[in-house]
Design a protein around this motif. Structure first.
Motif: not given
Length: 127
Positions: A88-92, A55-61, A96-104
């Protein structure tokens, strides 16, 4: 062209030909049932990462409206459960070295800000 495809036991649907971001097992468990959410997440998220390659990018809500006592969320997850989910989600994602955008989002209780602060602290402490 086929109509909607049922993917959840509670009747939620997705249009045919669309791929849900998460597996139907995660959706069914988080949306329909109150028990064993963390257990399901710990089993299904690794399966998702095995299925989706590079995956190139993950968005975590990182919504906090699932917190017990939240008047709008209704899922009644305790404080430590929400915190464990986020970690857990952020550690995973990091593993996997997936760039992540975190949204609260969400969170209409007096403890929501603490969960967001805990999430930020966890990010700062990650290698």
């Amino acid at each position: 062209m086929p109509g909607p495809t049922k993917i959840c036991g509670c009747g939620k649907t997705a249009s045919a030909g669309l791929t849900p971001v998460c597996s139907s097992s995660i959706w069914r468990s988080w949306s329909c049932y109150s028990e064993d959410r963390e257990h399901v997440l710990r089993e299904e998220l690794p399966r998702l990462f095995n299925h989706v390659k590079q995956p190139k990018l993950a968005f975590y809500n990182a919504g906090t409206d699932i917190l017990k006592g939240d008047k709008l969320g209704g899922l009644s997850v305790d404080y430590n459960g929400v915190k464990a989910r986020d970690h857990f989600v952020l550690d995973m994602l990091a593993t996997h070295k997936i760039p992540t955008v975190i949204m609260t989002s969400g969170g209409y209780s007096k403890d929501s800000y603490r969960l967001i602060a805990d999430l930020a602290q966890h990010l700062l402490e990650m290698p």
